[in-house]
Each structure stands twice: as structure tokens, then as C-alpha cells.
Design a protein around this motif. Structure first.
Motif, short mmCIF file in Angstrom:
data_model
loop_
_atom_site.label_atom_id
_atom_site.label_comp_id
_atom_site.label_asym_id
_atom_site.label_seq_id
_atom_site.Cartn_x
_atom_site.Cartn_y
_atom_site.Cartn_z
N GLY A 116 0.77 -1.22 0.00
CA GLY A 116 0.00 0.00 0.00
C GLY A 116 0.81 1.27 0.00
O GLY A 116 0.24 2.37 0.04
N ALA A 117 2.13 1.18 -0.06
CA ALA A 117 2.98 2.37 -0.02
C ALA A 117 3.10 3.05 -1.38
O ALA A 117 3.47 4.21 -1.46
CB ALA A 117 4.36 2.03 0.52
N GLY A 118 2.81 2.30 -2.45
CA GLY A 118 2.89 2.88 -3.79
C GLY A 118 3.91 2.23 -4.70
O GLY A 118 4.34 2.84 -5.69
N LYS A 119 4.31 0.98 -4.41
CA LYS A 119 5.28 0.29 -5.27
C LYS A 119 4.81 0.20 -6.71
O LYS A 119 5.57 0.47 -7.64
CB LYS A 119 5.53 -1.14 -4.75
CG LYS A 119 6.27 -1.28 -3.47
CD LYS A 119 6.65 -2.72 -3.22
CE LYS A 119 5.48 -3.68 -3.21
NZ LYS A 119 4.56 -3.49 -2.08
N THR A 120 3.55 -0.20 -6.90
CA THR A 120 3.05 -0.39 -8.26
C THR A 120 3.00 0.93 -9.01
O THR A 120 3.34 1.00 -10.20
CB THR A 120 1.67 -1.06 -8.23
OG1 THR A 120 1.76 -2.31 -7.54
CG2 THR A 120 1.16 -1.31 -9.64
N THR A 121 2.61 1.99 -8.33
CA THR A 121 2.58 3.32 -8.95
C THR A 121 3.97 3.70 -9.45
O THR A 121 4.15 4.10 -10.60
CB THR A 121 2.08 4.37 -7.94
OG1 THR A 121 0.72 4.08 -7.61
CG2 THR A 121 2.19 5.77 -8.51
N VAL A 122 4.97 3.57 -8.57
CA VAL A 122 6.32 3.98 -8.93
C VAL A 122 6.94 3.04 -9.96
O VAL A 122 7.53 3.49 -10.96
CB VAL A 122 7.21 4.07 -7.68
CG1 VAL A 122 8.67 4.34 -8.06
CG2 VAL A 122 6.69 5.16 -6.74
N ALA A 123 6.80 1.74 -9.76
CA ALA A 123 7.42 0.79 -10.68
C ALA A 123 6.81 0.90 -12.08
O ALA A 123 7.53 0.97 -13.08
CB ALA A 123 7.27 -0.64 -10.15
N THR A 124 5.48 0.93 -12.15
CA THR A 124 4.82 1.02 -13.45
C THR A 124 5.12 2.36 -14.12
O THR A 124 5.40 2.42 -15.33
CB THR A 124 3.31 0.83 -13.30
OG1 THR A 124 3.05 -0.39 -12.60
CG2 THR A 124 2.61 0.78 -14.65
N GLY A 125 5.07 3.42 -13.34
CA GLY A 125 5.39 4.73 -13.89
C GLY A 125 6.83 4.83 -14.37
O GLY A 125 7.11 5.44 -15.40
N LEU A 126 7.75 4.20 -13.63
CA LEU A 126 9.16 4.22 -14.03
C LEU A 126 9.35 3.45 -15.33
O LEU A 126 10.09 3.90 -16.23
CB LEU A 126 10.02 3.61 -12.91
CG LEU A 126 11.53 3.55 -13.17
CD1 LEU A 126 12.11 4.92 -13.45
CD2 LEU A 126 12.23 2.90 -11.98
N MET A 127 8.69 2.30 -15.46
CA MET A 127 8.77 1.55 -16.71
C MET A 127 8.30 2.39 -17.89
O MET A 127 8.94 2.44 -18.95
CB MET A 127 7.94 0.27 -16.60
CG MET A 127 8.45 -0.75 -15.61
SD MET A 127 7.22 -2.07 -15.34
CE MET A 127 7.92 -2.90 -13.92
N ALA A 128 7.15 3.05 -17.70
CA ALA A 128 6.58 3.86 -18.79
C ALA A 128 7.48 5.06 -19.10
O ALA A 128 7.68 5.42 -20.27
CB ALA A 128 5.18 4.33 -18.41
N ALA A 129 8.03 5.68 -18.06
CA ALA A 129 8.87 6.86 -18.27
C ALA A 129 10.16 6.50 -19.00
O ALA A 129 10.61 7.21 -19.91
CB ALA A 129 9.19 7.51 -16.93
N LEU A 130 10.76 5.39 -18.63
CA LEU A 130 12.00 4.96 -19.29
C LEU A 130 11.73 4.52 -20.73
O LEU A 130 12.53 4.79 -21.63
CB LEU A 130 12.65 3.83 -18.50
CG LEU A 130 13.15 4.20 -17.10
CD1 LEU A 130 13.69 2.96 -16.38
CD2 LEU A 130 14.23 5.28 -17.18
N ARG A 131 10.59 3.88 -20.94
CA ARG A 131 10.24 3.50 -22.32
C ARG A 131 10.05 4.74 -23.18
O ARG A 131 10.45 4.77 -24.36
CB ARG A 131 8.97 2.65 -22.31
CG ARG A 131 8.59 2.13 -23.69
CD ARG A 131 7.25 1.43 -23.64
NE ARG A 131 6.86 0.90 -24.94
CZ ARG A 131 5.63 0.48 -25.23
NH1 ARG A 131 4.68 0.51 -24.29
NH2 ARG A 131 5.33 0.02 -26.42
#
Length: 445
Positions: A14-29
Motif C-alpha cells: 500500500g505504499a505505492g510500489k506499483t505506482t512507482v514501478a509502473t510509472g518508471l517503466m513507462a517513463a523509461l520506455r
């Protein structure tokens, strides 16, 4: 192999791992990088969002399901051709099986020799963030904490206080995300709603996550941290190969009701010589032409019981299908007589219903009989994840799979059906057995 890699972890769910991980993947792509997405644990839902963000299959890394020795080979297999790998953790950084850290995010980070970025929910705290992070940074010296991303930051002043506290603790802050309801992802009884059920919205949501992370995080610093990971020795996993069999067609349930599955399953079936074809039980009224075996994975059939029941032509065909069937969890419900009062395929003498009780956990199971996937006495590592129950309940003494305190499942020469989810890369010979069963004279008549 030299694969830049980073693990996105958190102190708790619930801390936001999925938000950060998914957003990081999209940003790097968006930067033009080929991103390899991974998820620690048996989660089926997060990898769907990872796949949208990265443009390649999301893959799971789970020492319990596949064995510790398969984690690096499976990682190298999935990351082949990638510029960078982003691995989202599970639960809290050190939460594993029971009181151990087996199959935890920390365990996988150690196996991958990957630096960790800790996502911290900064709401309702400021200086205490430093104490929390200090504990995680020093708890296990074998895990390298490379920095922190602050999530749910309330204001400029709040961010300044958190950054000052962490600077004094000597921990780099690699990003700070403000509270943003625009990136909300809907949930229901087993977590997030799968991306496949809301594809247009999910694509837009992932795009917003990428933009949020791009403007809130130091992407250059995150990439540099990933590139600091050492050479990772090992040989990429390869599914055992066999000559193509023009007669072997494996239908795999897909669509919105059946979204749970691992990418390696289809790869194992193809390598074993089969052609894999997707069938959507919500829409398709017949199995693919020439189907010789059927795989019914998990998902949310309970959310689509009316539509599944209404597709009577496919239900009748599945009920009479002469080839081998491998069904787990959602597939088990579909094979039963009823699901919440709606008629299903009637292949199994059970009725299924939703309950208020979550059944969740790893299982060390023993097969009690030969079946389409198992041999008597074999040991399997699997997991359960459901809020449904079947009636009559299986007596553990008569169940296909037995474990301490319970058991579950139906088996036969052409059937394996249970609540137990397996990762076939950790169950050698599974795909080959399914195809071998489909080649019996009684099937190919």
C-alpha cells in the motif's frame, strides 16, 4: 551478463510500489529504452500493467514457486534484449514465507545483486521518515538500499522536511510524488482490476503514471543506480524444445474473465511442439479448430458469471471435450456445475460461490494420483488466491493435492483441476505431460 537493473520495494503493502514501478517503466520506455518488467511473487495483476508500460510481457520472479536456482535464469530470459530491468517487489521488503525472508523482495534482490529503491508513504510524517529508512537500510547489509522515492507528499514544505531528514541520514532521495487522484486504479476483492478488463482506461492510466514519475523523479539518477549493478553470472532459462507437432493445438482461456497466467507457460507449450491458441469464454462459442488440450487458468470468472453462463455452446463443448484439461482456480470454477447459481460447464460435481473469506498463501503440496499434469507422490510448490469456495468441499484424503492442514483438487488421466496455482517453470515436464496426454488414441480418434 550485464543488465542494468533496479528493485522497487517498500516498507509495506500500500505504499505505492506499483505506482512507482509502473510509472518508471513507462517513463523509461518514453525515453527510448527497452524496459524489461518483472514482479516478485505470484502476482498476476501487476504484470498486466507492467506489460502496458514496457511493451513486453511482465514476468514473475518467485523463489518459492520455481526454486531459488531458477530466479536468475528466468530473469536473464525475460530481460534478454532489454536496456534496463525494473523489478517491482511484493509486500514489505523483508516479508517472506512465514517468519523467514524466503521469496521476499529482499531475497530476490540478493539473488539478482540488484540495488533497491524504497518507496515510502510520507503522509502523516516528516522527520520520522529518516528513522524508518535507516532501519530498512541497515537491517540486512546484504541488501543495498540505493535511495528513496517519497510518495503521497502533501506540499513543498512537507517535501523539504522529508528531504532534509533523509539527507542527514545519508540516504539519497530519488523522487517525490505528490498526492494525485488522477492516477487512481480501481480495486475489488482480489486487488487491482486487471488491465485486460479496462484496456483503454489502463493504457491512459499507465501513460499518466509515466508522466508523473518523469516529472517527479530523477530518472538519470535511477538509471545510473541500475547501471551500478554488477555483472550477473548465469545462463538464461530455455524451455525444453521438441519437434513441432502439427496436430497439437492447446487452447488457453483468455479474455477479461481469465487473466491469470505466466508468460512461460505458453513458451513451454510452444517449445514442446504445440500451437497455442487463445479462446475467450465470454465471446467465443467454440474451441479453436483442432484443439487437442485445454488450459483454463485463473482470473475473475465470478465477476462474469452471467456472461459465461450465457455462452452455452462453449460450455457444452468444454463439458464434452475429449482431450486433457488443466484448470486452476478460476478454471476450476468454470468446470463446475454452478457459479453463484449460474450454470457452468458441469464437468465437475461441485457448485462454487463467492464468500467473504480470503484464502491466500503458499502451499507445499504432494500429488496423490496421476493426472494430466502430475504423477503420484510428486511434490509441487504452488499458491492459493481466492475468495470463493466449492461445495461439496474436497476431503483432503480424496484430493489430488495434499498439504499440511488441507488439500484440494480433482485428477484423472485427462484432468488436473484445483485451486492450486503452479508455475510450470518450477514443475519440470508439465507442458510435455499435457501434450503427451493429448496424443493418446482416445483423444486423437
Amino acid at each position: 551478463m550485464v543488465i542494468p537493473r533496479i528493485v522497487v520495494a517498500a516498507p509495506s503493502s500500500g505504499a505505492g510500489k506499483t505506482t512507482v514501478a509502473t510509472g518508471l517503466m513507462a517513463a523509461l520506455r518514453s525515453r527510448g529504452m527497452a524496459v524489461s518488467p518483472h514482479k516478485v511473487g505470484p502476482d498476476y495483476i501487476d504484470p498486466g500493467y507492467h506489460a502496458l508500460a514496457a511493451g513486453r510481457p511482465g514476468r514473475n520472479l518467485d523463489p518459492w514457486l520455481t526454486g531459488e536456482d531458477q530466479v536468475v535464469p528466468l530473469f536473464l530470459h525475460g530481460a534478454a534484449g532489454g536496456d534496463i530491468a525494473v523489478v517491482e517487489g511484493v509486500m514489505g521488503l523483508f516479508d517472506g514465507v512465514g517468519a523467514s525472508d524466503l521469496a521476499s523482495t529482499a531475497h530476490v534482490a540478493r539473488l539478482l545483486s540488484a540495488p533497491v529503491v524504497l518507496v515510502v508513504d510520507a503522509s502523516r510524517q516528516s522527520g520520522s521518515v529518516a528513522a524508518l529508512v535507516h532501519g530498512f537500510a541497515t537491517f540486512d547489509p546484504r541488501v543495498r538500499l540505493g535511495g528513496v522515492v517519497l510518495n503521497r507528499v502533501g506540499s513543498d514544505r512537507h517535501e523539504e522536511l522529508c528531504r532534509s531528514a533523509l539527507a542527514a541520514a545519508g540516504v539519497p532521495v530519488l523522487g517525490a510524488l505528490r498526492r494525485d487522484e488522477a492516477v487512481f486504479t480501481p480495486s475489488r476483492h482480489l486487488g487491482l482490476v486487471p488491465a485486460a478488463e479496462r484496456e483503454a482506461e489502463a493504457v491512459a492510466g499507465v501513460r499518466r503514471l509515466g508522466a508523473l514519475v518523469a516529472r517527479s523523479c530523477d530518472l538519470d539518477a535511477l538509471v545510473a543506480l541500475a547501471r551500478s549493478a554488477p555483472v550477473l553470472p548465469g545462463v538464461p532459462w530455455e524451455p525444453p524444445a521438441a519437434p513441432p507437432d502439427p496436430h497439437a493445438v492447446v487452447a488457453v482461456a483468455g479474455g477479461a474473465a481469465f487473466t491469470f497466467g505466466y508468460a512461460e507457460h505458453a513458451e513451454l507449450l510452444r517449445a514442446a511442439g504445440a500451437r497455442v491458441a487463445v479462446v475467450d469464454p465470454l465471446r467465443d462459442e467454440a474451441l479453436p479448430e483442432g484443439t487437442t488440450a485445454l488450459v483454463l487458468g485463473g482470473g475473475f470468472p465470478e465477476a462474469y458469471a452471467d456472461e459465461l453462463s450465457a455462452n452455452e455452446p462453449l460450455r457444452r463443448q468444454v463439458a464434452a471435450f475429449p482431450g486433457p484439461i488443466a484448470a486452476e482456480c478460476g478454471g476450476l470454477l468454470y468446470l463446475g456445475e454452478e457459479l453463484d447459481g449460474r450454470p457452468m460447464c458441469g464437468r465437475l460435481p461441485v457448485r462454487a460461490r463467492m464468500t467473504g473469506r480470503l484464502t491466500l498463501g503458499y502451499r507445499a503440496a504432494v500429488a496423490t494420483a496421476d493426472s494430466a499434469l502430475t504423477r503420484t507422490g510428486e511434490r509441487f510448490h504452488g499458491h492459493e488466491f481466492h475468495r470463493t469456495a466449492v461445495e461439496p468441499a474436497r476431503d483432503p484424503a480424496a484430493a489430488l493435492f495434499r498439504w499440511d492442514g488441507g488439500g484440494d483438487g480433482f485428477g484423472g488421466p485427462l484432468l488436473t483441476a484445483s485451486y492450486l496455482h503452479l508455475h510450470w517453470a518450477g514443475a519440470p515436464g508439465t507442458a510435455q505431460r499435457l501434450l503427451s496426454s493429448s496424443r493418446s488414441p482416445s483423444v486423437r480418434r
